[in-house]
Motif scaffolding. Sequence first.
Motif, PDB file in Angstrom:
ATOM      1  N   PHE A 113       0.845  -1.196   0.000  1.00 27.19           N
ATOM      2  CA  PHE A 113       0.000   0.000   0.000  1.00 27.19           C
ATOM      3  C   PHE A 113       0.884   1.252   0.000  1.00 27.19           C
ATOM      4  O   PHE A 113       0.655   2.193  -0.767  1.00 27.19           O
ATOM      5  CB  PHE A 113      -0.922  -0.023   1.229  1.00 27.19           C
ATOM      6  N   GLU A 114       1.922   1.240   0.833  1.00 28.38           N
ATOM      7  CA  GLU A 114       2.860   2.377   0.860  1.00 28.38           C
ATOM      8  C   GLU A 114       3.546   2.523  -0.496  1.00 28.38           C
ATOM      9  O   GLU A 114       3.785   3.636  -0.963  1.00 28.38           O
ATOM     10  CB  GLU A 114       3.928   2.167   1.947  1.00 28.38           C
ATOM     11  N   ASN A 115       3.856   1.386  -1.107  1.00 26.90           N
ATOM     12  CA  ASN A 115       4.495   1.432  -2.425  1.00 26.90           C
ATOM     13  C   ASN A 115       3.569   2.063  -3.467  1.00 26.90           C
ATOM     14  O   ASN A 115       4.007   2.857  -4.308  1.00 26.90           O
ATOM     15  CB  ASN A 115       4.905   0.017  -2.847  1.00 26.90           C
ATOM     16  N   ALA A 116       2.289   1.745  -3.385  1.00 22.59           N
ATOM     17  CA  ALA A 116       1.312   2.358  -4.309  1.00 22.59           C
ATOM     18  C   ALA A 116       1.259   3.867  -4.075  1.00 22.59           C
ATOM     19  O   ALA A 116       1.149   4.655  -5.018  1.00 22.59           O
ATOM     20  CB  ALA A 116      -0.064   1.728  -4.115  1.00 22.59           C
ATOM     21  N   ALA A 117       1.354   4.280  -2.806  1.00 21.37           N
ATOM     22  CA  ALA A 117       1.334   5.706  -2.465  1.00 21.37           C
ATOM     23  C   ALA A 117       2.593   6.399  -2.985  1.00 21.37           C
ATOM     24  O   ALA A 117       2.547   7.520  -3.485  1.00 21.37           O
ATOM     25  CB  ALA A 117       1.221   5.876  -0.951  1.00 21.37           C
ATOM     26  N   MET A 118       3.721   5.704  -2.869  1.00 22.52           N
ATOM     27  CA  MET A 118       5.004   6.299  -3.271  1.00 22.52           C
ATOM     28  C   MET A 118       5.170   6.371  -4.780  1.00 22.52           C
ATOM     29  O   MET A 118       5.831   7.261  -5.295  1.00 22.52           O
ATOM     30  CB  MET A 118       6.165   5.467  -2.695  1.00 22.52           C
ATOM     31  N   GLY A 157       3.359  12.428  -9.058  1.00 28.17           N
ATOM     32  CA  GLY A 157       2.592  13.667  -8.961  1.00 28.17           C
ATOM     33  C   GLY A 157       1.501  13.533  -7.913  1.00 28.17           C
ATOM     34  O   GLY A 157       1.710  12.952  -6.858  1.00 28.17           O
ATOM     35  N   SER A 158       0.330  14.047  -8.196  1.00 25.97           N
ATOM     36  CA  SER A 158      -0.764  14.061  -7.223  1.00 25.97           C
ATOM     37  C   SER A 158      -1.713  12.897  -7.446  1.00 25.97           C
ATOM     38  O   SER A 158      -1.941  12.490  -8.582  1.00 25.97           O
ATOM     39  CB  SER A 158      -1.562  15.362  -7.362  1.00 25.97           C
ATOM     40  N   GLY A 159      -2.275  12.401  -6.364  1.00 24.27           N
ATOM     41  CA  GLY A 159      -3.251  11.326  -6.523  1.00 24.27           C
ATOM     42  C   GLY A 159      -3.540  10.634  -5.214  1.00 24.27           C
ATOM     43  O   GLY A 159      -3.359  11.210  -4.141  1.00 24.27           O
ATOM     44  N   TRP A 160      -3.973   9.402  -5.332  1.00 26.59           N
ATOM     45  CA  TRP A 160      -4.453   8.622  -4.181  1.00 26.59           C
ATOM     46  C   TRP A 160      -4.033   7.167  -4.324  1.00 26.59           C
ATOM     47  O   TRP A 160      -3.959   6.653  -5.441  1.00 26.59           O
ATOM     48  CB  TRP A 160      -5.990   8.662  -4.141  1.00 26.59           C
ATOM     49  N   ALA A 161      -3.781   6.501  -3.204  1.00 23.52           N
ATOM     50  CA  ALA A 161      -3.640   5.043  -3.214  1.00 23.52           C
ATOM     51  C   ALA A 161      -4.868   4.464  -2.524  1.00 23.52           C
ATOM     52  O   ALA A 161      -5.437   5.095  -1.624  1.00 23.52           O
ATOM     53  CB  ALA A 161      -2.368   4.619  -2.491  1.00 23.52           C
ATOM     54  N   TRP A 162      -5.259   3.276  -2.948  1.00 18.49           N
ATOM     55  CA  TRP A 162      -6.542   2.708  -2.520  1.00 18.49           C
ATOM     56  C   TRP A 162      -6.429   1.241  -2.143  1.00 18.49           C
ATOM     57  O   TRP A 162      -5.619   0.505  -2.715  1.00 18.49           O
ATOM     58  CB  TRP A 162      -7.553   2.777  -3.692  1.00 18.49           C
TER      59      TRP A 162
END
Length: 204
Positions: free
Chosen positions: A118-123, A127-132
């Motif tokens: 999940f942290e990897n998806a966030a990293m 640019g800007s966005g969301w992990a889910w």
Amino acid sequence: MHKLPELTYAYNALEPHIDARTMEIHHGKHHAAYVANLNKALENEPDLKDMDLASLMKHLSVASEANRNAIRNNGGGVINHNFFWTILGPGKGGKPAGELLAAIEKEFGSFEKFQEKFENAAMTRFGSGWAWLCVPKGGGLAISSTPNQDTPFSDDGVTPILTIDVWEHAYYLNYQNRRADYAKSFWNVVNWDEVAKLFKAAKK
Ligand SMILES: [Fe+2]
């Protein structure tokens, strides 16, 4: 007319993990601006004004081409933030339990491996966005990320149950460029009771 939802906790309630000033600007300015701009875009779409936001995000093609982008960006901004505040809370964090924990372990091997992914998806969301974390159409669990204010609420049959906002406005005052530190700290304020509730409802 869409409204800015009130938070169920104070701006300083998530400190030291998310600071009061960030919360104040994030909710009171950024989120509020998405609401105002969504309402503005809908002024020219009388048929869509009373439409439930999740349905609107699933059927963006019903909006005229002139307003579609504004509705996509601001409607996404509204629905994503509305959701984000509900899965956070003071005195939360820790680990999920019961069925949700079992599903996470089944899908990702362990809770720690899930956190890593999940942290990897966030990293890796450039640019800007969301992990889910979502319950996909066929059940189970899946990690994903979206750019800008795009949202899995637009995807039929997909139920988001956890998210992290990785726009700089979500962390820059306290963490500056250190998105990884923010993503690690995020676990301290996750309201797993709420996530479990969403997971249970999604499985029905
Ligand atoms: Fe945000």
